[in-house]
Design a protein around this motif. Structure first.
Motif, PDB file in Angstrom:
ATOM      1  N   PHE A 187       0.838  -1.215   0.000  1.00 46.87           N
ATOM      2  CA  PHE A 187       0.000   0.000   0.000  1.00 46.87           C
ATOM      3  C   PHE A 187       0.870   1.262   0.000  1.00 46.87           C
ATOM      4  O   PHE A 187       0.817   2.059   0.944  1.00 46.87           O
ATOM      5  CB  PHE A 187      -0.939  -0.009   1.227  1.00 46.87           C
ATOM      6  CG  PHE A 187      -1.730  -1.268   1.342  1.00 46.87           C
ATOM      7  CD1 PHE A 187      -2.748  -1.549   0.433  1.00 46.87           C
ATOM      8  CD2 PHE A 187      -1.443  -2.207   2.324  1.00 46.87           C
ATOM      9  CE1 PHE A 187      -3.466  -2.739   0.517  1.00 46.87           C
ATOM     10  CE2 PHE A 187      -2.146  -3.393   2.417  1.00 46.87           C
ATOM     11  CZ  PHE A 187      -3.165  -3.659   1.507  1.00 46.87           C
ATOM     12  N   PRO A 188       1.655   1.442  -1.063  1.00 46.25           N
ATOM     13  CA  PRO A 188       2.611   2.558  -1.050  1.00 46.25           C
ATOM     14  C   PRO A 188       1.933   3.939  -1.007  1.00 46.25           C
ATOM     15  O   PRO A 188       2.397   4.839  -0.306  1.00 46.25           O
ATOM     16  CB  PRO A 188       3.406   2.378  -2.354  1.00 46.25           C
ATOM     17  CG  PRO A 188       2.549   1.499  -3.215  1.00 46.25           C
ATOM     18  CD  PRO A 188       1.755   0.643  -2.292  1.00 46.25           C
ATOM     19  N   LYS A 189       0.808   4.060  -1.752  1.00 44.32           N
ATOM     20  CA  LYS A 189       0.145   5.377  -1.781  1.00 44.32           C
ATOM     21  C   LYS A 189      -0.496   5.665  -0.421  1.00 44.32           C
ATOM     22  O   LYS A 189      -0.441   6.777   0.086  1.00 44.32           O
ATOM     23  CB  LYS A 189      -0.902   5.419  -2.899  1.00 44.32           C
ATOM     24  CG  LYS A 189      -0.259   5.447  -4.290  1.00 44.32           C
ATOM     25  CD  LYS A 189      -1.256   5.759  -5.374  1.00 44.32           C
ATOM     26  CE  LYS A 189      -2.086   4.550  -5.721  1.00 44.32           C
ATOM     27  NZ  LYS A 189      -3.059   4.788  -6.784  1.00 44.32           N
ATOM     28  N   PHE A 190      -1.070   4.619   0.166  1.00 45.94           N
ATOM     29  CA  PHE A 190      -1.699   4.832   1.470  1.00 45.94           C
ATOM     30  C   PHE A 190      -0.641   5.174   2.530  1.00 45.94           C
ATOM     31  O   PHE A 190      -0.862   6.036   3.392  1.00 45.94           O
ATOM     32  CB  PHE A 190      -2.507   3.598   1.908  1.00 45.94           C
ATOM     33  CG  PHE A 190      -3.325   3.868   3.124  1.00 45.94           C
ATOM     34  CD1 PHE A 190      -4.520   4.569   3.021  1.00 45.94           C
ATOM     35  CD2 PHE A 190      -2.884   3.487   4.384  1.00 45.94           C
ATOM     36  CE1 PHE A 190      -5.263   4.872   4.151  1.00 45.94           C
ATOM     37  CE2 PHE A 190      -3.622   3.792   5.520  1.00 45.94           C
ATOM     38  CZ  PHE A 190      -4.821   4.481   5.395  1.00 45.94           C
ATOM     39  N   ALA A 191       0.516   4.526   2.419  1.00 45.89           N
ATOM     40  CA  ALA A 191       1.587   4.805   3.385  1.00 45.89           C
ATOM     41  C   ALA A 191       2.064   6.257   3.247  1.00 45.89           C
ATOM     42  O   ALA A 191       2.290   6.943   4.247  1.00 45.89           O
ATOM     43  CB  ALA A 191       2.745   3.836   3.170  1.00 45.89           C
ATOM     44  N   THR A 192       2.166   6.726   1.997  1.00 44.87           N
ATOM     45  CA  THR A 192       2.584   8.123   1.787  1.00 44.87           C
ATOM     46  C   THR A 192       1.516   9.077   2.309  1.00 44.87           C
ATOM     47  O   THR A 192       1.814  10.072   2.978  1.00 44.87           O
ATOM     48  CB  THR A 192       2.820   8.383   0.274  1.00 44.87           C
ATOM     49  OG1 THR A 192       3.755   7.431  -0.168  1.00 44.87           O
ATOM     50  CG2 THR A 192       3.313   9.779  -0.002  1.00 44.87           C
ATOM     51  N   TRP A 193       0.260   8.751   2.004  1.00 44.31           N
ATOM     52  CA  TRP A 193      -0.834   9.603   2.500  1.00 44.31           C
ATOM     53  C   TRP A 193      -0.793   9.667   4.039  1.00 44.31           C
ATOM     54  O   TRP A 193      -0.939  10.741   4.623  1.00 44.31           O
ATOM     55  CB  TRP A 193      -2.192   9.066   2.014  1.00 44.31           C
ATOM     56  CG  TRP A 193      -3.329   9.793   2.664  1.00 44.31           C
ATOM     57  CD1 TRP A 193      -3.873  10.982   2.280  1.00 44.31           C
ATOM     58  CD2 TRP A 193      -3.995   9.408   3.879  1.00 44.31           C
ATOM     59  NE1 TRP A 193      -4.851  11.353   3.176  1.00 44.31           N
ATOM     60  CE2 TRP A 193      -4.944  10.412   4.163  1.00 44.31           C
ATOM     61  CE3 TRP A 193      -3.880   8.320   4.734  1.00 44.31           C
ATOM     62  CZ2 TRP A 193      -5.779  10.358   5.273  1.00 44.31           C
ATOM     63  CZ3 TRP A 193      -4.710   8.259   5.848  1.00 44.31           C
ATOM     64  CH2 TRP A 193      -5.647   9.266   6.102  1.00 44.31           C
ATOM     65  N   SER A 194      -0.581   8.496   4.671  1.00 47.01           N
ATOM     66  CA  SER A 194      -0.552   8.448   6.140  1.00 47.01           C
ATOM     67  C   SER A 194       0.552   9.353   6.677  1.00 47.01           C
ATOM     68  O   SER A 194       0.352  10.072   7.661  1.00 47.01           O
ATOM     69  CB  SER A 194      -0.271   7.034   6.647  1.00 47.01           C
ATOM     70  OG  SER A 194      -1.280   6.172   6.249  1.00 47.01           O
TER      71      SER A 194
END
Ligand SMILES: N[C@@H](CCC(=O)N[C@@H](CS)C(=O)NCC(=O)O)C(=O)O
Length: 231
Positions: A187-194
């Motif tokens: 979940f790379p995008k979710f990790a960046t968003w977080s």
């Protein structure tokens, strides 16, 4: 507390509750002054029982003496009443319906999956994680990364709705369970968003918006909460 526009706004909550912080974030994002009243959920106040006799839960937003209930409903109320400041929901009806659908999905499937994961024993953790990852997959697809936030360049409704995951799951539950819940590779995008959502180093504008409970206190509270539930 009376705001500069003359409204009296009070938020009744409990320090460890993600639903309460969600409402505080919306008020702060819009720059609305409010009084915060901490409730003892073991011994609910007369005021809370009168303001919310149906679910008896927090958060309760009290606006000019009238209670507004349920955090998602409260976010929409705040957006309608103070519509001229930092809009939360998208402008277009279709996009608004999509944001509301995702919020509903997250409150329904996401909270349930997170709850199961939190209380699962090590042997059941794999199945619970799978259910939770199905929710993360939906969020991963929804992030376009055309900006730091779900809606693009501005923090809005969906960010506030999803905002409990980075801290309450990504920090607190990971530490309580000593288990990695949010896989950065999957979940790379979710990790960046977080990371963007939580990045509030001193002086960062998010610092004054994204209130969070003290990490040590939250870990202690949720560790006890889990032990009590399992006992
Ligand atoms: N769906 C509600 C959930 C609120 C909720 O679960 N509140 C909890 C604190 S996190 C509470 O008041 N618990 C006390 C109780 O249920 O008696 C919302 O989003 O407002």
């Amino acid at each position: 507390m009376r705001t500069s526009s003359g409204d009296v706004v009070q938020l009744r909550g409990m320090w460890a509750s993600p639903a309460v912080h969600r409402v505080a974030w919306a008020l702060r994002l819009k720059g609305i002054e409010y009084e915060y009243v901490e409730e003892d959920l073991e011994k609910k106040s007369k005021a809370l029982l009168e303001l919310n006799p149906i679910t008896k839960q927090v958060p309760v937003l009290v606006h000019d003496g009238k209670p507004v209930l349920e955090s998602l409903v409260i976010l929409e109320y705040i957006d309608e009443i103070w519509g001229d400041r930092a809009p939360l929901l998208p402008m277009k009806a279709y996009e608004r319906s999509r944001a509301r659908f995702l919020a509903f999905f997250l409150e329904d499937k996401g909270r349930e999956a997170a709850r199961k994961l939190f209380f699962a024993g090590e042997e059941d953790r794999k199945d619970s994680l799978k259910a939770f990852e199905e929710v993360l997959e939906v969020l991963e697809k929804e992030l376009t990364m055309k900006g730091d936030f779900f809606g693009g360049h501005h923090m809005g409704y969906l960010d506030l709705v999803v905002g409990w995951i980075p801290f309450w799951l990504g920090v607190v539950v990971e530490k309580v369970l000593d288990f990695n819940l949010i896989d950065v590779v999957k979940f790379p995008k979710f990790a960046t968003w977080s990371k963007n959502f939580l990045k509030h180093s001193p002086g960062d504008k998010l610092e004054s918006i994204i209130t969070l409970p003290p990490e040590d206190m939250a870990i202690e509270y949720f560790t006890k909460f889990r032990q009590l539930h399992l006992a």
